[in-house]
Motif scaffolding. Structure first.
Motif, PDB file in Angstrom:
ATOM      1  N   ASP A 237      64.901  26.401   6.684  1.00 33.40           N
ATOM      2  CA  ASP A 237      65.144  26.454   5.248  1.00 33.40           C
ATOM      3  C   ASP A 237      66.335  25.580   4.860  1.00 33.40           C
ATOM      4  O   ASP A 237      66.293  24.861   3.847  1.00 33.40           O
ATOM      5  CB  ASP A 237      65.423  27.891   4.802  1.00 33.40           C
ATOM      6  N   ALA A 238      67.411  25.645   5.646  1.00 34.88           N
ATOM      7  CA  ALA A 238      68.611  24.874   5.325  1.00 34.88           C
ATOM      8  C   ALA A 238      68.351  23.377   5.410  1.00 34.88           C
ATOM      9  O   ALA A 238      68.800  22.598   4.555  1.00 34.88           O
ATOM     10  CB  ALA A 238      69.754  25.270   6.264  1.00 34.88           C
ATOM     11  N   ILE A 239      67.626  22.955   6.442  1.00 37.37           N
ATOM     12  CA  ILE A 239      67.281  21.539   6.593  1.00 37.37           C
ATOM     13  C   ILE A 239      66.443  21.059   5.406  1.00 37.37           C
ATOM     14  O   ILE A 239      66.678  19.976   4.838  1.00 37.37           O
ATOM     15  CB  ILE A 239      66.517  21.324   7.914  1.00 37.37           C
ATOM     16  N   LEU A 240      65.468  21.865   4.999  1.00 37.92           N
ATOM     17  CA  LEU A 240      64.593  21.479   3.894  1.00 37.92           C
ATOM     18  C   LEU A 240      65.338  21.541   2.560  1.00 37.92           C
ATOM     19  O   LEU A 240      65.075  20.728   1.656  1.00 37.92           O
ATOM     20  CB  LEU A 240      63.355  22.372   3.866  1.00 37.92           C
ATOM     21  N   LEU A 241      66.262  22.491   2.422  1.00 44.00           N
ATOM     22  CA  LEU A 241      67.060  22.563   1.203  1.00 44.00           C
ATOM     23  C   LEU A 241      67.922  21.307   1.044  1.00 44.00           C
ATOM     24  O   LEU A 241      68.025  20.744  -0.053  1.00 44.00           O
ATOM     25  CB  LEU A 241      67.945  23.808   1.222  1.00 44.00           C
ATOM     26  N   LYS A 242      68.533  20.856   2.117  1.00 45.40           N
ATOM     27  CA  LYS A 242      69.338  19.634   2.048  1.00 45.40           C
ATOM     28  C   LYS A 242      68.481  18.450   1.602  1.00 45.40           C
ATOM     29  O   LYS A 242      68.913  17.634   0.774  1.00 45.40           O
ATOM     30  CB  LYS A 242      69.985  19.344   3.403  1.00 45.40           C
ATOM     31  N   LYS A 246      69.170  16.358  -1.939  1.00 46.23           N
ATOM     32  CA  LYS A 246      69.419  14.912  -1.927  1.00 46.23           C
ATOM     33  C   LYS A 246      68.373  14.157  -2.734  1.00 46.23           C
ATOM     34  O   LYS A 246      68.694  13.244  -3.508  1.00 46.23           O
ATOM     35  CB  LYS A 246      69.442  14.403  -0.482  1.00 46.23           C
ATOM     36  N   ALA A 247      67.104  14.521  -2.542  1.00 48.34           N
ATOM     37  CA  ALA A 247      66.024  13.793  -3.206  1.00 48.34           C
ATOM     38  C   ALA A 247      66.065  13.995  -4.715  1.00 48.34           C
ATOM     39  O   ALA A 247      65.864  13.043  -5.489  1.00 48.34           O
ATOM     40  CB  ALA A 247      64.675  14.248  -2.648  1.00 48.34           C
TER      41      ALA A 247
END
Length: 461
Positions: A237-242, A246-247
């Motif tokens: 979740d944290a990786i995808l949230l970052k 950014k996007a």
């Protein structure tokens, strides 16, 4: 999860979505492999290719996992020319197929895990490092419950006159926010377009984000994720949230940065990990009060103290990470712990006894969430197994009660490469690969001549 599962078909619940997407000529799927720095690498394929990816996997260079922060292969890891820069099969992580709502054309994304070529998972892949630690908990019938808090800055896409990042323009008056209004609702309102877009993306991608706050500097924010009894999924979740943050910032003409210390004189950005611990009956082993803390909580904190030096490179992986460690900035400069106290490294937040947890505050936002979680959970379990004593909890200002330590990147690298703790918990292969990756980054960083050298020395010495 010691061995890859057999190749599988696309899950039925995702099949209809993929078929509908494939009907669009320009639809694509981003295949994402997080590297040791937390950078997402991989491939973009047509939606029509996804069923083949599920059935056969996709080939990616083994060296990608330990690419340096500039994207180059680190030969010292042994994953480059020494092995012919070999490919490895990467397979989809079940349940990770998600839409990409900010994409201007129909798109999905999918997380991957890398095999080792010998019938198992590649042990130096950060997600696998965390899984190995979780396996130790599983053997004992214990379940760590984890939540990730991420701080970041939202900058204008245009730098200031000196080439430095600057806050975005306020929506209401077009001015730049230059004041620190911690927890300001007005700052959230000024950036409502961005925050609302992130919230919509999280809902679309099933990322359990539940809180946004304005933090301790102009343009600094924090988004919190809900607690999960699956620590690996919490870090997914944290990786995808970052990626979403950014996007969406880029789409709106801004720049979201997770640098640990992007601005001198302003607050750094942290990655805070909240952890509680359940037994086989679902009871929180940390449950207790400040007057009577649970033994499991105390021993877990003792383990975090004892392993802090061995793990510092996982918490502070980059040159810039160490600029965050300054006094009186809500950044830990010692191994203290305490209840409801933000000056300590291991904080026990205010809660009812049943929800007692540890908030680990050392890591910067630039750290890899999988590796931070692996380090925190390894330290906790080591302390519990060895029944380590953390000493008395701190009351008052920890900065004034303990000697302040200012850590250095070079020492952290040396400590990690020589750490028996790291070899025991993460494996000798990962210790070597990650340590050598960081050593090469450090040497390359210090080989540069920055502008400050010219400003200070060109005409004066």
């Amino acid at each position: 999860m010691n061995r890859p599962s057999a190749p599988s078909a696309l899950p039925p619940e995702d099949l209809a979505t993929v078929h509908a997407l494939a009907a669009h000529e320009d639809a694509h799927v981003d295949l994402l492999l997080p590297d040791c720095n937390g950078v997402l690498r991989g491939k973009r394929v047509s939606a029509g290719s996804l069923e083949k990816v599920y059935a056969e996997g996709v080939c990616l260079p083994m060296s990608l996992v330990a690419a340096d922060i500039t994207g180059n292969t680190v030969e010292e890891t042994g994953l480059g020319y020494d092995i012919g820069d070999e490919d490895r099969i990467c397979r989809p992580i079940p349940g990770s197929l998600r839409p990409v709502p900010w994409s201007p054309r129909p798109a999905l994304q999918l997380l991957l895990a890398m095999e080792d070529g010998a019938g198992g998972w590649f042990d130096a892949h950060p997600r696998r490092v965390l899984e190995r630690v979780i396996d130790r908990y599983r053997e004992l019938g214990l379940v760590p419950v984890v939540a990730v808090e991420l701080e970041f800055y939202l900058f204008d896409r245009l730098a200031d006159a000196d080439g430095r990042p600057q806050p975005t323009l306020n929506a209401s008056d077009g001015a730049r926010n230059a004041s620190t209004q911690v927890y300001s609702i007005d700052d959230l309102d000024e950036n409502a377009g961005f925050i609302d877009a992130v919230a919509r993306a999280c809902r679309a991608q099933r990322i359990p984000a539940d809180t946004a706050v304005a933090e301790y500097a102009p343009g600094q924010f924090e988004i919190n994720l809900k607690h999960r009894a699956d620590a690996v999924a919490a870090c997914d979740d944290a990786i995808l949230l970052k990626r979403a943050i950014k996007a969406i910032a880029q789409q709106q003409g801004a720049l979201a940065s997770f640098m640990a210390k992007p601005l001198a004189g302003q607050a750094g950005s942290g990655l805070h990990l909240h952890v509680s611990l359940l037994d086989t009956q679902g009871r929180n082993l940390f449950a207790g009060t400040p007057q009577a803390p649970a033994d499991a909580l105390r021993h877990a904190v003792g383990g975090l103290q004892a392993s802090a030096r061995d793990n510092l490179l996982l918490f502070a992986p980059h040159a810039n990470s160490y600029r965050r460690f300054v006094a009186n900035a809500f950044v830990p400069l010692n191994d203290s712990w305490g209840f409801n106290n933000r000056t300590v490294a291991m904080r026990i937040p205010h809660s009812d006894p049943a929800n007692t947890r540890i908030e680990h505050r050392i890591a910067g936002a630039d750290a890899n969430p999988y590796l931070v979680a692996a380090a925190v959970l390894a330290g906790m379990l080591d302390g519990i197994e060895r029944r380590l004593d953390p000493g008395a909890p701190v009351t008052g200002n920890a900065y004034e009660q303990f000697p302040l330590r200012t850590p250095h990147w070079r020492q952290a690298i040396d400590d990690f490469l020589g750490s028996a703790f790291a070899a025991r918990w993460y494996g000798e292969s990962f210790r070597h690969i990650y340590g050598e990756q960081k050593r090469k980054e450090m040497l390359d960083f210090h080989a540069q001549v920055p502008d400050l050298d010219y400003a200070w020395y060109l005409r004066t010495v």
